[in-house]
Design an enzyme around this catalytic site. Structure first.
Site, short mmCIF file in Angstrom:
data_model
loop_
_atom_site.label_atom_id
_atom_site.label_comp_id
_atom_site.label_asym_id
_atom_site.label_seq_id
_atom_site.Cartn_x
_atom_site.Cartn_y
_atom_site.Cartn_z
N HIS A 131 28.28 44.43 66.67
CA HIS A 131 26.99 43.78 66.95
C HIS A 131 26.89 43.50 68.46
CE1 HIS A 131 25.89 42.20 62.68
NE2 HIS A 131 26.46 43.39 62.65
N TYR A 171 21.11 32.75 63.37
CA TYR A 171 21.45 31.33 63.27
C TYR A 171 20.14 30.56 63.30
CZ TYR A 171 26.39 32.32 64.37
OH TYR A 171 27.70 32.77 64.34
N PRO A 175 32.73 26.09 61.57
CA PRO A 175 32.57 27.54 61.61
C PRO A 175 31.40 28.06 62.45
CG PRO A 175 31.94 26.70 59.46
CD PRO A 175 32.52 25.54 60.21
N LYS A 223 34.95 30.82 65.52
CA LYS A 223 36.13 30.85 66.40
C LYS A 223 37.48 30.72 65.69
CE LYS A 223 34.45 31.54 70.38
NZ LYS A 223 34.02 32.86 69.90
N TYR A 240 30.86 33.20 72.88
CA TYR A 240 30.77 33.80 71.54
C TYR A 240 31.60 35.08 71.44
CZ TYR A 240 28.63 34.76 67.01
OH TYR A 240 28.43 34.97 65.67
P1 FAD Z 1 45.04 30.29 56.99
O1 FAD Z 1 44.15 31.46 56.92
O2 FAD Z 1 44.62 29.03 56.33
O3 FAD Z 1 46.45 30.75 56.40
C1 FAD Z 1 47.47 29.83 56.08
C2 FAD Z 1 48.32 30.40 54.98
O4 FAD Z 1 49.40 29.52 54.74
C3 FAD Z 1 47.57 30.54 53.67
O5 FAD Z 1 47.68 31.86 53.15
C4 FAD Z 1 48.20 29.49 52.78
O6 FAD Z 1 48.22 29.87 51.41
C5 FAD Z 1 49.60 29.40 53.36
N1 FAD Z 1 50.27 28.13 53.06
C6 FAD Z 1 49.73 26.88 53.05
N2 FAD Z 1 50.63 25.96 52.67
C7 FAD Z 1 51.79 26.64 52.45
C8 FAD Z 1 53.08 26.25 52.01
N3 FAD Z 1 53.36 24.95 51.71
N4 FAD Z 1 54.03 27.18 51.87
C9 FAD Z 1 53.76 28.50 52.15
N5 FAD Z 1 52.54 28.93 52.57
C10 FAD Z 1 51.57 28.00 52.70
N6 FAD Z 1 36.85 32.01 61.89
C11 FAD Z 1 36.42 32.98 62.74
O7 FAD Z 1 37.14 33.31 63.69
N7 FAD Z 1 35.21 33.60 62.59
C12 FAD Z 1 34.37 33.27 61.57
O8 FAD Z 1 33.31 33.90 61.44
C13 FAD Z 1 34.79 32.22 60.67
N8 FAD Z 1 34.01 31.86 59.64
C14 FAD Z 1 34.49 30.98 58.72
C15 FAD Z 1 33.69 30.67 57.64
C16 FAD Z 1 34.15 29.78 56.68
C17 FAD Z 1 33.24 29.45 55.52
C18 FAD Z 1 35.45 29.20 56.78
C19 FAD Z 1 35.99 28.26 55.74
C20 FAD Z 1 36.26 29.50 57.87
C21 FAD Z 1 35.79 30.38 58.84
N9 FAD Z 1 36.57 30.71 59.94
C22 FAD Z 1 36.09 31.62 60.85
C23 FAD Z 1 37.90 30.10 60.12
C24 FAD Z 1 39.06 31.00 59.70
O9 FAD Z 1 38.87 31.45 58.39
C25 FAD Z 1 40.41 30.26 59.85
O10 FAD Z 1 40.43 29.64 61.12
C26 FAD Z 1 41.62 31.18 59.69
O11 FAD Z 1 41.82 31.51 58.35
C27 FAD Z 1 42.91 30.55 60.25
O12 FAD Z 1 44.00 31.40 60.01
P2 FAD Z 1 45.45 30.80 59.80
O13 FAD Z 1 46.35 31.98 59.58
O14 FAD Z 1 45.77 29.85 60.89
O15 FAD Z 1 45.37 29.91 58.49
C1 DHB Z 2 30.25 34.28 59.55
C2 DHB Z 2 30.87 33.05 59.57
C3 DHB Z 2 30.66 32.21 60.64
O1 DHB Z 2 31.27 31.03 60.68
C4 DHB Z 2 29.82 32.57 61.69
O2 DHB Z 2 29.63 31.70 62.71
C5 DHB Z 2 29.23 33.80 61.66
C6 DHB Z 2 29.43 34.65 60.58
C7 DHB Z 2 30.48 35.18 58.39
O3 DHB Z 2 31.20 34.77 57.48
O4 DHB Z 2 29.93 36.28 58.39
#
Ligand code: FAD
Ligand code: DHB
Length: 396
Positions: free
Chosen positions: A72, A203, A295, A299, A387
């Site tokens: 995009h 947005y 979200p 980021k 962004y």
């Molecule tokens: P996580 O993905 O949470 O991974 C942690 C892992 O650790 C999990 O698999 C979990 O099961 C495991 N774990 C937990 N506890 C234990 C334990 N006790 N023992 C062993 N394993 C364990 N980010 C973006 O960059 N762009 C976006 O567009 C965006 N949109 C989002 C939209 C939504 C609705 C949400 C909820 C989040 C969004 N995010 C976005 C955020 C993004 O999804 C997270 O920041 C990202 O998943 C972080 O990655 P991580 O590996 O740090 O943690």
């Molecule tokens: C999506 C999630 C976000 O948090 C965002 O800012 C833009 C897009 C998505 O899930 O597509």
């Protein structure tokens, strides 16, 4: 068991760390408390920054993303029923973002790790960290279907276990300062079997609340609605979701949202959170275990990948050059970027959500902010450069 780097959590952070270390010839073991199917099926982020895309490509796991993802060049901001395009590509001298879901990134990383013989234990129980302040920390855990406690001796532990995992709690309370902001907003997210409504993300600021129109594939779309974070998804019938989306996103020039079957829906609450420090002894926190952003700025995943780039560089320098400089500065290098992403995510959230506690004066400022960012090139450039992702820095 013994490994150089014990990694807790197979999210984007843990898997990417294991992948980058493998490319440097450094072995690791990942412990994950969910099943492979579960982590591959959890619907979360969708937007990858340019730097995240470049990293996936340069480390050999970007080919499916390049085929199936969507580049995009801009986003739309909508308020007072009218759309305004932010041309990120032009404003950042050619940078773009990629729409490619987090669970697809997870699948690609998992496949690469498993093909290369990487050790990942799924469905583990009772993960605990020990002696993290020493040079030989250990992790204890119980394997799937097992009853005995096993130990992994490590040189380093990386806590990639998300906000609720045990790693952060292993840093003594007196050593960590936690700063947070809870928002009175939640996001109701849906996946819907409909064609794309628009070539770019929209947005939407609306008096009834924020909405976001995003996409996944030519047949599946992802949309979000601002709701009360304590609301129950059972209160939201498909009809109610569509009528609320229409009310917020249909434009004054007659454009109407396309509706259809909803195949998944859930509500998530929003918070900003930073743990200072991100390192204690030989324990290094990365991703959501150390920081959470709302979200709106897209980021979270990207910030997790940025932490991992710093950590992988530090660990590689430790083994290959006997140099601990990057590891010693890990927390301060990461926190610089974390705070800038916090600022941007807070700003986007505050600018776009409807806050019932807002005074009429604050509402006036909010609309002026939207008006400014969509009419001033200088303001739009600031949004765009954040962004698409600020440049990686390795000095703190
Ligand atoms: P996580 O993905 O949470 O991974 C942690 C892992 O650790 C999990 O698999 C979990 O099961 C495991 N774990 C937990 N506890 C234990 C334990 N006790 N023992 C062993 N394993 C364990 N980010 C973006 O960059 N762009 C976006 O567009 C965006 N949109 C989002 C939209 C939504 C609705 C949400 C909820 C989040 C969004 N995010 C976005 C955020 C993004 O999804 C997270 O920041 C990202 O998943 C972080 O990655 P991580 O590996 O740090 O943690
Ligand atoms: C999506 C999630 C976000 O948090 C965002 O800012 C833009 C897009 C998505 O899930 O597509």
């Amino acid at each position: 068991m013994r490994t150089k780097v014990g990694i807790i959590g197979a999210g984007p952070a843990g898997l990417m760390l294991s992948h980058l270390l493998h490319l440097q010839g450094i072995d690791s073991i990942i412990l994950e408390n969910r099943s492979k199917e579960e982590i591959e099926g959890t619907i979360r982020a969708g937007v990858l920054e340019q730097g995240t895309v470049d990293l996936l490509n340069s480390t050999g796991i970007g080919s499916r993303m390049m085929r199936e993802g969507h580049i995009h060049h801009g986003i739309e901001l909508q308020f007072n029923g009218r759309r305004h395009r932010i041309d990120m590509n032009e404003l950042t001298d050619g940078k773009t973002i990629m729409l490619y879901p987090q669970h697809e990134v997870i699948k690609d990383l998992l496949e690469a790790r498993l093909m290369a013989g990487g050790k990942i234990y799924f469905n583990v129980k009772d993960v605990q960290l020990h002696n993290v302040e020493t040079n030989s920390p250990t992790i204890s855990f119980i394997q799937e279907n097992g009853t005995e406690v096993e130990q992994i001796e490590c040189d380093f532990i990386s806590g990639c276990d998300g906000f609720h995992g045990p790693s952060r709690q292993s840093i003594p309370k007196v050593e960590r300062v936690e700063k947070q902001k809870i928002y009175p907003f939640g996001w109701l997210g849906i996946l819907t079997e409909t064609p794309p409504v628009h070539p770019e993300l929209i947005y939407v600021h609306h008096d009834r609340g924020f909405a976001l129109l995003s996409t996944r594939t030519p047949k599946i779309q992802r949309h979000y609605l601002q709701v009360d974070p304590k609301d129950d998804i059972a209160n939201w019938s498909d009809d109610r979701i569509w009528s609320e989306l229409h009310a917020r996103v249909d434009t004054s020039d007659g454009w109407k949202m396309i509706d259809g079957p909803i195949i998944q829906k859930n509500i998530v609450a929003m918070r900003s959170f930073v743990c200072e420090t991100m390192q204690y002894g030989r324990l290094f926190l990365a991703g959501d275990s150390a920081h959470i952003v709302p979200p709106t700025g897209a980021k979270g995943l990207n910030l997790a990948v940025a932490d991992i780039q710093v950590l992988a560089k530090g660990i590689s320098e430790f083994y290959h050059a006997g140099n601990e400089e990057t590891l010693e500065r890990y927390s301060s290098i990461c926190l610089q970027r974390v705070w800038k992403a916090q600022r941007f995510s807070w700003w986007m959230t505050t600018m776009l959500h409807r806050n019932v506690e807002q005074t009429p004066y604050e509402y006036g400022i909010q609309i002026a902010e939207l008006d400014y960012v969509t009419s001033s090139k200088a303001a739009a450039r600031s949004l765009a450069e954040n962004y698409v992702g600020l440049p990686m820095e390795f000095k703190g």
